[in-house]
Design a protein around this motif. Sequence first.
Motif: not given
Length: 318
Positions: A24, A27, A78, A105, A139, A142, A166
Amino acid sequence: MAEHTNLSTPSFGFVGLGNMGSVMSQNLADYAQKEGFPKVKIWNRSRSKSEQLATEGFFEISDTLEDLARRCNIIHACLANDEVALSVYRQILDVAKPGIVLVDHSTLYPDISTTLRAEAIAEGSSFLSCPVFGPPAAAKSANLLVVLSGDGNARSLLKKYVVPTLGRAMIDCGDDTRKGALLKILGNSCILGTIELLSESFTLAEKTGFDAELFYEFIQQWFPAPAWMNYGKKIRDGAFSGTTGFTIPGGMKDASYIRRLGVETSTPTPTIDQAWSHLTTAKALGGDSLDWSSCSAGMRVTAGLPPFKGEDFTLAKR
């Protein structure tokens, strides 16, 4: 409202670079670079992961969490569990300027999400519950389903880039972060329940002598949903590597959340109770590193089959 709603140049940070966070964050860095924003600041408890990412993308390593907090106005994270989340976000709020936006997240228990929202508001900042659905492969492309809840102005800010940066789509749960956290747990209940049902069905197919390949073809044709096809394939093949998926400890944490909600609301959770038992068996037999779909090993043992396909136990870990 808080100052962050008027930000013209976001300065992103990302904390927690596990299987999901590492992808993530890449991205997010691609988006920042494309838009001409500063490099994404990253911090992870294990610095080696930060160093690896920094060689591959538009990143800058922060030596400390406090340094990242001082230099960013939007921080995505995360994290592994409630305890880690409380520690990380409190460290950030202790040193960050008012107006910072914290975007979580992780899968947190709803009460923890509520606590963190209140603590952020007390510091003049915002905490958003932003859990996602999908494995690391989704992920990377995306293709996640993003859930969003929290302060309305901060949500509007996130909506400018989270999709498609994302994820492919977003569900807005409103101002109350508890709602976003609850949806994540309810969704994971469906996913773990699907794994449990697939475990039962593939075990029954093997016990009755039915071709697993043919049964999986049926799943592809009749249940063409990502969870069914992804976990069905893992269970069919006995391929339970957790290096690119969701490991047993995470699955047991989520199962414990579901069961706790059941206890608190006097709601039976028989499917998840059974999945918990099978996850416990899989952990005892294969360790923490296996994917949570390895709970099928518990079902196989109950049915009198070897826990993992093949005589070589290492096959289960590939």
